[in-house]
Design an enzyme around this catalytic site. Structure first.
Site, short mmCIF file in Angstrom:
data_model
loop_
_atom_site.label_atom_id
_atom_site.label_comp_id
_atom_site.label_asym_id
_atom_site.label_seq_id
_atom_site.Cartn_x
_atom_site.Cartn_y
_atom_site.Cartn_z
CG LEU A 17 -17.15 41.36 5.32
CD1 LEU A 17 -18.58 40.91 5.62
CD2 LEU A 17 -16.25 41.13 6.52
CG ASP A 59 -25.21 45.96 -12.56
OD1 ASP A 59 -25.57 45.59 -11.42
OD2 ASP A 59 -25.92 46.68 -13.29
CE1 TYR A 162 -27.19 45.59 4.40
CE2 TYR A 162 -27.77 45.19 6.70
CZ TYR A 162 -26.88 45.07 5.64
OH TYR A 162 -25.68 44.43 5.83
#
Length: 256
Positions: A17, A59, A162
Site C-alpha cells: 500500500l 525504525d 493486531y
C-alpha cells in the site's frame, strides 16, 4: 491540498500500500521520502520513481531514527506536507492457546510498538515539521493519513494484538485532528480490507479464498492503487478531517 509540488513521507513505502501511495504522489507531481527498514527494496522503488523520490532507513519505533528521517526529508526536499503511515506487522496468536498457554507478551508488545506507537511516533514528528509550513488555502499546513484495518472493528480469532493496535489507530484519529486543528493540519485514517499486497500474495489459496468470500462486491482482493486513490482524495479534499474510512468491498470479517 494540491499534490503537485508537495512532499510526502511514507512509512512502509517500499512495498504494498505504501508503494502504491508513493507512485500516485509522484505521478501527480509530488515528491516522496520513503521510510522503510528494507533498504534494498526501497532503493528499487526510488530507482523506478526517479528524482522526485528518495529513501531513508527508518525504525518507526525509535525516536532517534524517525527524527533523523524527518531531518533527512527536510534537507532533501525542504518541507513536509503529507505524512502517510503504512508500516505495520501482523500476528496470529490466541489470548490463551493450546495447552492453556497464554499469549506471548513479547509478541503483543512488539506489535503495539510497531503498529500503534510507531504510527504516532512518526506523525507527531512529521506534524511538528508541518507546523513550520506557510499556510495555504483554508490556512492548511499539512495532512496526516494513517492506516488501520477492518480488524479494528471485526478482529478475528488470533488477531487480538493486531486488532488492538489498529483499534488504537482508529481511536486516536479524532483527538489528533482536534490537537492539530489550530496548526492547520488534518488527520484521517483508512481502514483497508484484504488487499493484494506481497504479504497476502504469499498466503495459500485456503487462506485467501475465505476472505474473498466474505467480501461483498467485488469478489476479489483490493488493488493497492485503489488505496492510493483514497489517499489522493484525503489529501485533496480539505473538508475531510478526523475520519476513519473503511475501504473493504463491504467485507465483514467472520470469527475465523
Amino acid at each position: 491540498m494540491e499534490i503537485a509540488n508537495k512532499v510526502a513521507v511514507i512509512t512502509g513505502g517500499a512495498s504494498g500500500l505504501g508503494r502504491a501511495a508513493a507512485e500516485m504522489i509522484v505521478a501527480r507531481g509530488g515528491k516522496v521520502m520513503i521510510l522503510d527498514r528494507d533498504t534494498a527494496r526501497a532503493a528499487e522503488v526510488v530507482a523506478a520513481l526517479g528524482e522526485q523520490a528518495a529513501a531513508v532507513e527508518c525504525d518507526v519505533t525509535s525516536e532517534a531514527s524517525v527524527a533523523a528521517a524527518i531531518e533527512a526529508t527536510l534537507q532533501k526536499f525542504g518541507a513536509i506536507h503529507v505524512c502517510i503511515n503504512c508500516a505495520g506487522v501482523g500476528s496470529a496468536m490466541k489470548t490463551v492457546g493450546r495447552e492453556n498457554k497464554p499469549h506471548d507478551l513479547g509478541v503483543f508488545d512488539m506489535v503495539v510498538k510497531i503498529n500503534l506507537i510507531g504510527t504516532f511516533n512518526v506523525l507527531r514528528l512529521a506534524a511538528a515539521a508541518m507546523a513550520d509550513n506557510e499556510p495555504a488555502e483554508d490556512n492548511e499546513r499539512g495532512v496526516i493519513i494513517n492506516t488501520a484495518s477492518v480488524a479494528a472493528f471485526d478482529g478475528q480469532v488470533g488477531q487480538v494484538a493486531y486488532a488492538a493496535t489498529k483499534g488504537g489507530v482508529v481511536g486516536m484519529t479524532l483527538p489528533i485532528a482536534r490537537d492539530l486543528a489550530p496548526l492547520g493540519i488534518r488527520c484521517n485514517t483508512i481502514a483497508p480490507g484484504i488487499f493484494n499486497t506481497p504479504l497476502m500474495n504469499a498466503a495459500p489459496d485456503k487462506v485467501k479464498q475465505p476472505l474473498i468470500e466474505m467480501t461483498q462486491f467485488p469478489k476479489r482482493l483490493g488493488h493497492p492503487p485503489e488505496y492510493a486513490a483514497l489517499v489522493a482524495h484525503l489529501i485533496e479534499n480539505n473538508f475531510m478531517n478526523g475520519e476513519t474510512i473503511r475501504l473493504d468491498g463491504g467485507i465483514r470479517m467472520q470469527p475465523r
